[in-house]
Design an enzyme around this catalytic site. Structure first.
Site, PDB file in Angstrom:
ATOM      1  N   GLY A  49       0.761  -1.239   0.000  1.00 44.13           N
ATOM      2  CA  GLY A  49       0.000   0.000   0.000  1.00 44.13           C
ATOM      3  C   GLY A  49       0.796   1.295   0.000  1.00 44.13           C
ATOM      4  N   GLU A 103       3.959   3.989   6.213  1.00 43.20           N
ATOM      5  CA  GLU A 103       2.708   3.240   6.043  1.00 43.20           C
ATOM      6  C   GLU A 103       1.751   4.006   5.138  1.00 43.20           C
ATOM      7  OE1 GLU A 103       1.058   0.737   6.051  1.00 43.20           O
ATOM      8  OE2 GLU A 103       1.076  -0.440   7.875  1.00 43.20           O
ATOM      9  N   ASP A 104       0.878   3.277   4.469  1.00 49.73           N
ATOM     10  CA  ASP A 104      -0.176   3.934   3.694  1.00 49.73           C
ATOM     11  C   ASP A 104      -1.253   4.454   4.633  1.00 49.73           C
ATOM     12  OD1 ASP A 104      -0.970   1.359   4.430  1.00 49.73           O
ATOM     13  OD2 ASP A 104      -1.785   0.826   2.474  1.00 49.73           O
ATOM     14  N   ASP A 107      -4.983   2.070  10.746  1.00 50.41           N
ATOM     15  CA  ASP A 107      -6.409   1.855  11.031  1.00 50.41           C
ATOM     16  C   ASP A 107      -6.506   1.394  12.495  1.00 50.41           C
ATOM     17  OD1 ASP A 107      -9.106   1.209  10.861  1.00 50.41           O
ATOM     18  OD2 ASP A 107      -8.866  -0.405   9.424  1.00 50.41           O
ATOM     19  N   LYS A 135      -6.701   6.856  10.684  1.00 47.66           N
ATOM     20  CA  LYS A 135      -8.109   6.844  11.085  1.00 47.66           C
ATOM     21  C   LYS A 135      -8.122   6.999  12.612  1.00 47.66           C
ATOM     22  CE  LYS A 135      -9.844   3.816   7.373  1.00 47.66           C
ATOM     23  NZ  LYS A 135     -10.364   2.470   7.052  1.00 47.66           N
ATOM     24  N   PHE A 156     -13.890   3.143   4.231  1.00 47.24           N
ATOM     25  CA  PHE A 156     -12.968   2.325   3.447  1.00 47.24           C
ATOM     26  C   PHE A 156     -12.559   3.101   2.201  1.00 47.24           C
ATOM     27  CE2 PHE A 156     -11.783  -0.882   0.302  1.00 47.24           C
ATOM     28  CZ  PHE A 156     -10.785  -1.527   1.025  1.00 47.24           C
ATOM     29  N   ASP A 163      -5.727  -0.593  -2.083  1.00 49.17           N
ATOM     30  CA  ASP A 163      -6.502  -1.467  -2.964  1.00 49.17           C
ATOM     31  C   ASP A 163      -7.822  -1.903  -2.345  1.00 49.17           C
ATOM     32  OD1 ASP A 163      -5.236  -3.131  -0.934  1.00 49.17           O
ATOM     33  OD2 ASP A 163      -5.985  -4.824  -2.094  1.00 49.17           O
ATOM     34  N   ARG A 169      -5.003   0.341  -6.993  1.00 53.19           N
ATOM     35  CA  ARG A 169      -3.782   0.941  -6.450  1.00 53.19           C
ATOM     36  C   ARG A 169      -3.211   2.044  -7.333  1.00 53.19           C
ATOM     37  NH1 ARG A 169      -2.077  -2.215  -2.135  1.00 53.19           N
ATOM     38  NH2 ARG A 169      -2.439  -4.459  -2.283  1.00 53.19           N
TER      39      ARG A 169
HETATM   40  P1  5GP Z   1      -4.277  -1.907  10.749  1.00 54.57           P
HETATM   41  O1  5GP Z   1      -3.307  -2.999  11.018  1.00 54.57           O
HETATM   42  O2  5GP Z   1      -3.813  -0.529  11.270  1.00 54.57           O
HETATM   43  O3  5GP Z   1      -5.671  -2.222  11.189  1.00 54.57           O
HETATM   44  O4  5GP Z   1      -4.429  -1.770   9.191  1.00 54.57           O
HETATM   45  C1  5GP Z   1      -3.358  -1.387   8.445  1.00 54.57           C
HETATM   46  C2  5GP Z   1      -3.412  -1.883   7.028  1.00 54.57           C
HETATM   47  O5  5GP Z   1      -4.739  -2.248   6.614  1.00 54.57           O
HETATM   48  C3  5GP Z   1      -3.007  -0.747   6.120  1.00 54.57           C
HETATM   49  O6  5GP Z   1      -1.612  -0.730   5.929  1.00 54.57           O
HETATM   50  C4  5GP Z   1      -3.775  -1.038   4.856  1.00 54.57           C
HETATM   51  O7  5GP Z   1      -3.018  -1.877   4.034  1.00 54.57           O
HETATM   52  C5  5GP Z   1      -5.028  -1.726   5.341  1.00 54.57           C
HETATM   53  N1  5GP Z   1      -6.149  -0.766   5.458  1.00 54.57           N
HETATM   54  C6  5GP Z   1      -6.645  -0.166   6.568  1.00 54.57           C
HETATM   55  N2  5GP Z   1      -7.667   0.662   6.291  1.00 54.57           N
HETATM   56  C7  5GP Z   1      -7.830   0.601   4.943  1.00 54.57           C
HETATM   57  C8  5GP Z   1      -8.733   1.252   4.031  1.00 54.57           C
HETATM   58  O8  5GP Z   1      -9.591   2.077   4.348  1.00 54.57           O
HETATM   59  N3  5GP Z   1      -8.570   0.918   2.716  1.00 54.57           N
HETATM   60  C9  5GP Z   1      -7.642   0.033   2.276  1.00 54.57           C
HETATM   61  N4  5GP Z   1      -7.584  -0.195   0.969  1.00 54.57           N
HETATM   62  N5  5GP Z   1      -6.777  -0.593   3.112  1.00 54.57           N
HETATM   63  C10 5GP Z   1      -6.871  -0.303   4.430  1.00 54.57           C
HETATM   64 MG    MG Z   2      -0.438  -1.201   4.446  1.00 57.16          MG
END
Ligand code: 5GP
Ligand code: MG
Length: 180
Positions: A49, A103-104, A107, A135, A156, A163, A169
């Site tokens: 990402g 990081e992208d 969440d 977020k 989302f 993606d 992407r």
């Molecule tokens: P976490 O581990 O913080 O819950 O999630 C991190 C990863 O989940 C991010 O690096 C990303 O790849 C994916 N992710 C979280 N939220 C989103 C979203 O709204 N859209 C997309 N496409 N990926 C997300």
């Molecule tokens: Mg990611």
């Protein structure tokens, strides 16, 4: 493109590229200031990402640094699975180094907490987190997010590296799920 369709879902433009670029430049200014005296820091871009964010961010940095890539997985479809797997490992020595995770999106924070553990175990001296998107309503972990270019609600989103089941992407704007 105002609207896109990926698999079974429709998305509409949420953050145009101009705004993304402006916020990346602001983060780069902070980094240029904070890292001007740090010895050879290493940026660690979390694939897939963050590839576009990492590439754009690097163009605005004016201090000596390295970049490398790591691949982890926590997502399946539009919901976090909570389970993290390290897929592509690190292959350079990290002991005593200053690392900036790219990081992208942060969440729940499960991904960065896991990566933070991996880096601590590898003897990294200083770890900072730099994310394109945060977020804040979903993030409940204690790790400090040092650099967040943009904050968004719990929607989302896709595009600009992110993606929906591997599609979307390549778009330069960020899109949000459109339920209408
Ligand atoms: P976490 O581990 O913080 O819950 O999630 C991190 C990863 O989940 C991010 O690096 C990303 O790849 C994916 N992710 C979280 N939220 C989103 C979203 O709204 N859209 C997309 N496409 N990926 C997300
Ligand atoms: Mg990611």
């Amino acid at each position: 493109m105002e609207r896109i369709k990926l698999h079974d879902k429709c998305f509409r433009v949420f953050i145009p590229y101009e705004k993304i670029e402006e916020s990346i430049k602001a983060v780069a200014r902070q980094l240029n200031d904070d890292y001007k005296e740090v010895e050879n820091p290493l940026f660690l871009s979390v694939l897939n990402g963050s590839f576009m964010f990492a590439a754009d961010l690097m163009k605005f940095l004016n201090f000596g640094c390295e970049i490398s890539f790591i691949k982890l997985s926590s997502y399946s479809g539009v919901e976090s699975t909570g389970e993290i797997k390290q897929i592509i490992g690190l292959n350079q020595p990290l002991k005593g180094r200053s690392v900036i995770i790219i990081e992208d999106i942060v969440d729940t924070g499960a991904t960065i907490v896991e990566l933070h553990k991996i880096l601590m175990n590898a003897g990294v001296k200083d770890i900072k987190i730099c994310t394109l998107l945060l977020k804040p309503d979903a993030y409940k972990k204690d790790l400090k997010i040092n650099y967040a270019a943009l904050q968004i609600p719990n929607d989302f989103i896709v595009g600009y590296g992110l993606d929906y089941n591997e599609l979307g992407r390549q778009y330069k704007d960020i899109y949000v799920l459109d339920n209408n």
